[in-house]
Design an enzyme around this catalytic site. Structure first.
Site, PDB file in Angstrom:
ATOM      1  N   ARG A  55       0.809  -1.222   0.000  1.00  0.00           N
ATOM      2  CA  ARG A  55       0.000   0.000   0.000  1.00  0.00           C
ATOM      3  C   ARG A  55       0.843   1.275   0.000  1.00  0.00           C
ATOM      4  O   ARG A  55       0.345   2.351  -0.275  1.00  0.00           O
ATOM      5  CB  ARG A  55      -0.992  -0.009   1.174  1.00  0.00           C
ATOM      6  CG  ARG A  55      -2.305  -0.676   0.812  1.00  0.00           C
ATOM      7  CD  ARG A  55      -3.409  -0.431   1.842  1.00  0.00           C
ATOM      8  NE  ARG A  55      -3.252  -1.237   3.025  1.00  0.00           N
ATOM      9  CZ  ARG A  55      -2.797  -0.812   4.199  1.00  0.00           C
ATOM     10  NH1 ARG A  55      -2.446   0.445   4.344  1.00  0.00           N
ATOM     11  NH2 ARG A  55      -2.694  -1.620   5.217  1.00  0.00           N
ATOM     12  N   ASP A 180      -8.077  19.579 -13.866  1.00  0.00           N
ATOM     13  CA  ASP A 180      -8.251  18.278 -14.519  1.00  0.00           C
ATOM     14  C   ASP A 180      -8.040  18.514 -16.016  1.00  0.00           C
ATOM     15  O   ASP A 180      -8.909  19.041 -16.697  1.00  0.00           O
ATOM     16  CB  ASP A 180      -9.656  17.738 -14.229  1.00  0.00           C
ATOM     17  CG  ASP A 180      -9.931  16.398 -14.916  1.00  0.00           C
ATOM     18  OD1 ASP A 180      -9.148  16.003 -15.802  1.00  0.00           O
ATOM     19  OD2 ASP A 180     -10.946  15.752 -14.576  1.00  0.00           O
ATOM     20  N   LYS A 205      -6.561   7.393 -19.627  1.00  0.00           N
ATOM     21  CA  LYS A 205      -6.832   7.988 -20.932  1.00  0.00           C
ATOM     22  C   LYS A 205      -5.529   8.144 -21.719  1.00  0.00           C
ATOM     23  O   LYS A 205      -4.870   7.157 -21.986  1.00  0.00           O
ATOM     24  CB  LYS A 205      -7.589   9.302 -20.733  1.00  0.00           C
ATOM     25  CG  LYS A 205      -8.724   9.219 -19.680  1.00  0.00           C
ATOM     26  CD  LYS A 205      -9.882   8.327 -20.104  1.00  0.00           C
ATOM     27  CE  LYS A 205     -10.890   8.047 -18.998  1.00  0.00           C
ATOM     28  NZ  LYS A 205     -11.455   9.189 -18.294  1.00  0.00           N
TER      29      LYS A 205
HETATM   30  C1  LIG Z   1     -12.055   9.454 -17.043  1.00  0.00           C
HETATM   31  C2  LIG Z   1     -12.022  10.767 -16.388  1.00  0.00           C
HETATM   32  C3  LIG Z   1     -11.966  10.886 -15.002  1.00  0.00           C
HETATM   33  C4  LIG Z   1     -12.020   9.679 -14.080  1.00  0.00           C
HETATM   34  O1  LIG Z   1     -10.956   8.808 -14.269  1.00  0.00           O
HETATM   35  P1  LIG Z   1     -11.053   7.176 -14.151  1.00  0.00           P
HETATM   36  O2  LIG Z   1      -9.683   6.762 -14.493  1.00  0.00           O
HETATM   37  O3  LIG Z   1     -12.110   6.740 -15.118  1.00  0.00           O
HETATM   38  O4  LIG Z   1     -11.441   6.878 -12.754  1.00  0.00           O
HETATM   39  C5  LIG Z   1     -11.915  12.167 -14.466  1.00  0.00           C
HETATM   40  N1  LIG Z   1     -11.908  13.264 -15.244  1.00  0.00           N
HETATM   41  C6  LIG Z   1     -11.966  13.184 -16.588  1.00  0.00           C
HETATM   42  C7  LIG Z   1     -11.969  14.421 -17.404  1.00  0.00           C
HETATM   43  C8  LIG Z   1     -12.026  11.936 -17.196  1.00  0.00           C
HETATM   44  O5  LIG Z   1     -12.092  11.858 -18.534  1.00  0.00           O
END
Ligand SMILES: *Cc1c(COP(=O)(O)O)cnc(C)c1O
Length: 386
Positions: A55, A180, A205
């Site tokens: 962890r 983000d 992504k």
């Molecule tokens: C996919 C995504 C998330 C969340 O991420 P996960 O890896 O699916 O948990 C948060 N913000 C944006 C803009 C995303 O595209």
């Protein structure tokens, strides 16, 4: 020839070589995957640093974090088992009663999590329209926030928020800003350089790019007590990225520059083709000069604009769903940032009550041949509207 003794290879080179990784024991140019959950103490019964128990982290995860910290220009980066667990750690570290200002429309999972914490009385929430700095300033003036949340470009309409200006608004009010920038990875947008305190990416992504792991990463410009708290939350919640997934992420990041360049080129070709199309009402893509976010995006994405766009098709909601299901090259799947192109009827995925245009199709543009993508959408639109 000039004196190159201090010459440092570029970021592109360093990332392609996973920071010039060579395993000390073997000379292997690819890191090993260490699956251990626990690490033996040494002959003095001391912990063999830096790992003790799974962890806390592991070799491959630390290696992937080092690559991301280079990409972001960060003091430190921390990888989680998903983007959502990374975002949740940031929300969780806020003191009870903290005020958060966030976009009205944003990635639905993060919005859902913020609303859940608000409904449980842990935080209070106020909203602004993504990209609208006037509204952001008003929201910040109404009640002093601890945290300002920016998503840019913003799901699913790809509004662009000026990170530098938003950071100034947040900092003047004594708040931290989290950006983000999942839709424009750190090789094209460096949020920390623009003033963000925390840069977040769903590494599921573009950073990984192959739709075969989930991962999330937080990066910070400065290390402080709040960062120590987030490190502790990851440890106590056990949300560290697994070593195998970290290995996959390192492998994916080696081609980040190459993939993203192609995704952006393809997205621009698709956006240009469908702008003004008789069955397409709007194309949301910051790369189009007609897009309201174009000028800011040009500065903020190194002139590359990203691989995400949305189209609002003419007709009915069913027309939009039909376009998504008639595609034969695009996959009818959620997520984004992979080498394969995806199409999604966003309203179906975001859930009831989420404000999204009923005829909006979100496109994640991959590295395929742009002509194949354009032809595929054309045939699906023709079939759906005939
Ligand atoms: C996919 C995504 C998330 C969340 O991420 P996960 O890896 O699916 O948990 C948060 N913000 C944006 C803009 C995303 O595209």
């Amino acid at each position: 020839m000039s004196d190159n003794s201090n010459r440092k290879p570029s970021l592109t080179t360093r990332v392609a070589q996973a920071l010039r990784f060579i395993e000390a024991e073997t000379g292997a140019v690819v890191p090993s995957i260490q699956p251990a959950a626990t690490y033996a103490r040494d002959e003095n019964y001391d912990i063999r640093k830096p790992y003790f128990y799974r962890r806390d982290g592991n070799q491959a995860t630390s290696h992937a974090e080092a690559i991301i910290a280079e990409l972001e220009g960060a003091a430190d980066s921390l990888l989680f088992a998903s983007g959502m667990s990374a975002c949740t750690a940031v929300i969780e570290h806020l003191p009870t009663g903290a005020h958060v200002v966030a976009p009205r429309v944003m990635y639905h999972g993060v919005l859902h999590q913020l609303q859940t914490y608000a409904a449980n009385g842990r935080i209070t929430l106020d909203f602004y329209t993504a990209g609208n700095l006037g509204e952001l300033a008003e929201a910040v003036a109404r009640q002093k926030p601890s945290l300002v949340w920016v998503e840019t470009p913003n799901n699913p309409n790809w509004e662009v928020t000026d990170i530098e200006a938003a950071s100034k608004i947040a900092h003047d009010a004594g708040a931290k800003l989290i950006a983000d920038c999942t839709a424009t990875p750190p090789n094209i947008t460096r949020a920390l350089d623009l003033g963000a305190d925390i840069s977040f990416h769903s590494a599921t992504k573009y950073l990984n790019g192959h739709s075969d792991i989930t991962a999330g990463v937080l990066s910070v410009r400065e290390i402080g007590p709040y960062w120590d708290e987030i490190v502790l939350i990851r440890k106590l919640q056990g949300t560290v990225l697994h070593s195998f997934d970290a290995y996959m992420l390192i492998r994916g990041m080696r081609t980040l520059f190459l993939r993203v360049e192609k995704c952006c080129k393809n997205a621009m070709a698709v956006a240009k083709h469908f702008e003004g199309h008789k069955h397409v009402e709007v194309v949301h893509y910051p790369g189009l000069p007609s897009d309201p976010g174009h000028e800011v995006a040009k500065r903020q994405t190194n002139g590359q604009f990203g691989g995400m766009l949305s189209i609002v098709v003419a007709g009915t909601e069913q027309t939009a769903i039909d376009v998504a299901r008639y595609c034969e090259v695009f996959y009818p799947a959620t997520s984004l940032g992979g080498v394969e192109s995806l199409i999604e009827h966003r309203k179906t995925v975001s859930g009831v009550g989420f404000p999204v245009h009923p005829r909006l199709l979100r496109l994640s543009i991959g590295i395929e041949d742009a002509d194949d993508l354009i032809y595929d959408l054309e045939q699906a639109i023709a079939r759906a509207t005939s």
